[in-house]
Every structure is written in C-alpha cells, then in structure tokens.
Design an enzyme around this catalytic site. Sequence first.
Site, PDB file in Angstrom:
ATOM      1  CG  ASN A  14      -1.670   1.253   1.454  1.00  0.00           C
ATOM      2  OD1 ASN A  14      -1.763   2.079   0.536  1.00  0.00           O
ATOM      3  ND2 ASN A  14      -2.232   1.438   2.639  1.00  0.00           N
ATOM      4  CD1 TRP A  15       3.495   1.041  -3.024  1.00  0.00           C
ATOM      5  CD2 TRP A  15       3.661   2.428  -4.780  1.00  0.00           C
ATOM      6  NE1 TRP A  15       4.278   0.424  -3.968  1.00  0.00           N
ATOM      7  CE2 TRP A  15       4.393   1.260  -5.065  1.00  0.00           C
ATOM      8  CE3 TRP A  15       3.608   3.437  -5.743  1.00  0.00           C
ATOM      9  CZ2 TRP A  15       5.077   1.077  -6.266  1.00  0.00           C
ATOM     10  CZ3 TRP A  15       4.292   3.253  -6.944  1.00  0.00           C
ATOM     11  CH2 TRP A  15       5.020   2.092  -7.200  1.00  0.00           C
ATOM     12  CG  HIS A 100      -5.880   2.107   5.020  1.00  0.00           C
ATOM     13  ND1 HIS A 100      -5.471   3.090   5.891  1.00  0.00           N
ATOM     14  CD2 HIS A 100      -4.870   1.211   4.943  1.00  0.00           C
ATOM     15  CE1 HIS A 100      -4.238   2.789   6.313  1.00  0.00           C
ATOM     16  NE2 HIS A 100      -3.861   1.659   5.755  1.00  0.00           N
ATOM     17  N   GLY A 177       2.376   2.415  10.769  1.00  0.00           N
ATOM     18  CA  GLY A 177       3.333   3.507  10.614  1.00  0.00           C
ATOM     19  C   GLY A 177       4.026   3.909  11.907  1.00  0.00           C
ATOM     20  N   GLY A 234       2.739  -1.054   4.281  1.00  0.00           N
ATOM     21  CA  GLY A 234       2.795   0.365   3.969  1.00  0.00           C
ATOM     22  C   GLY A 234       4.224   0.821   3.722  1.00  0.00           C
ATOM     23  N   GLY A 235       4.828   1.397   4.732  1.00  0.00           N
ATOM     24  CA  GLY A 235       6.159   1.997   4.605  1.00  0.00           C
ATOM     25  C   GLY A 235       7.193   1.106   3.914  1.00  0.00           C
TER      26      GLY A 235
HETATM   27  P1  PGA Z   1       2.701   0.391   7.649  1.00  0.00           P
HETATM   28  O1  PGA Z   1       1.251   0.617   7.014  1.00  0.00           O
HETATM   29  O2  PGA Z   1       3.236  -0.895   7.093  1.00  0.00           O
HETATM   30  O3  PGA Z   1       3.494   1.594   7.218  1.00  0.00           O
HETATM   31  O4  PGA Z   1       2.516   0.320   9.135  1.00  0.00           O
HETATM   32  C1  PGA Z   1       0.380  -0.447   6.773  1.00  0.00           C
HETATM   33  C2  PGA Z   1      -0.907   0.065   6.174  1.00  0.00           C
HETATM   34  O5  PGA Z   1      -1.398   1.110   6.649  1.00  0.00           O
HETATM   35  O6  PGA Z   1      -1.475  -0.533   5.231  1.00  0.00           O
END
Ligand code: PGA
Length: 249
Positions: A14-15, A100, A177, A234-235
């Site tokens: 998920n960019w 999300h 995050g 995400g990250g």
């Molecule tokens: P993260 O985000 O891996 O940066 O914690 C995951 C997401 O929100 O899909």
Amino acid sequence: MNTTHARQRLVIGNWKMNGSLAANAALLQAVRAGSEAQAGCQVAVCVPFPYLAQAQAQLSGGTVSWGAQDVSVHASGAYTGEVSAGMLNDFACRWVLVGHSERRSYHAETDEQVALKAAVALQAGLTPVVCIGETLQQQEAGETAQVISRQLGPVLALGAQSVSRMVIAYEPVWAIGTGRTATPEQAQAVHALVRQALEALGVGQVQVLYGGSVKASNAASLFAMPDIDGALVGGAALVADEFLGIVAA
Ligand code: PGA
C-alpha cells in the site's frame, strides 16, 4: 517458509500518498523482477490513482498485479474528486483497498460505506481488500473483539457468495506507521476471530492479511501463524529490498 499453509500467500504493498513517476519506475521494475522467482506468493501493489497507468504499463505480462487504494460507491456523475470502479477497470486493476483506517479516520468512512464499497468493487470484478482494526484506545479498553465484529458486520451481511471473493486485512491502528508491530501471537488471536466469523459463513478460504509495521525482519514470524495468510505493507512497500524481503518470507 511454510509450504503446508492452506491458503495461498498474498503480499500487497500500500503505497499510500507516496511516489513520483521517476521513483515509481525504479521501484516497479525492482518489484517485478524480484517477485518473478517467488511462485508461492501472490504479489500486488496498490498505488495512487495517477500512477495506475504507470503500474499497468510496467507490470503487465508479469506476476505482480496492481490496484487502487479507494473507490467511489457511485458509478459516475457529480462527485468531485472521486474515482469509480469502472475507471479502475480501465487500468486493469485487480485489487482495491476499502476501509483503510486512514480513510475511516480522515474521511469518516462508516462500516456501512466500507461494505458498500466492497460490494461495488465486486460488481465491477475487482477484489476488495477490506481493512479492519482497532485503535490504541479501543485495544487498551479491551474492545478489540467487539470493534472487529462491528466492522465486519455489514461486510459479512453481503453474504457468503460476495465475501468468498474478498480479502480481509487486519490492521491494528496502533501498529500502522508506528514501528509497533503486533506480536505474532497478538495478531494471530485476532486473525483467529476473523477466521471463525468467515468459517461460520462457510467461506474458510478467504485470505486474511496482517498489516501494521510489517518489515522483512518480522514477516517470517507473523507468517508462521496459522491464520495469517500474508501482509498489507505500507512503509516497507516503498523500499524494494524490504518489500521483496517480506515476499521472500
Ligand atoms: P505500515 O502501514 O506498514 O506503514 O505500518 C500499513 C498500512 O497502513 O497498510
């Protein structure tokens, strides 16, 4: 690697609102090349709307699929700023994230709207990745099971035929995050609840992903859990080596 796992492994990047044409070109190329050898795992990226054409151009013909991060409940019309499922189909999207936690908190999306988005996506032939998860406050108050069940309610009400074509992603908001991953046992406990709800509906084959600070270094221990079928990342999805490290796990 657990080769006896019942459901196919799935890792989705998920960019979020990150990227540029130049940066994406290198990332997509690396992800495409690095995923080719990983036959045991489906790999996908959900990119910002303006980059869907780029993802399609760079990933077509390979093993990595692509999708969007949200979809409108409307088909067309006066909905400024929104993007319809039909438009996502124009770019051959396979996936769309719905619900999300960032959409739920910054855009006040309700459980009912999320379920409607999932239904609209299915109607268009897209696979919705329905995101659920509790906040830190809810977790500390011992409300996790209750929140998960409330969020899943309208989605499960769409019925077995619909739910069997979805993916569920459990993402505790306190782990997104923040660098604070749920322990494999914490995540497994919630995944088992989700799995129970799915089995009660007769759709035991639905993939349930974990998300929240997943990295190459913690992916294997999460994937060792019986009810964790993969990850929504995400990250770490913005760094080719990290993302491919998760895919390899
Ligand atoms: P993260 O985000 O891996 O940066 O914690 C995951 C997401 O929100 O899909």
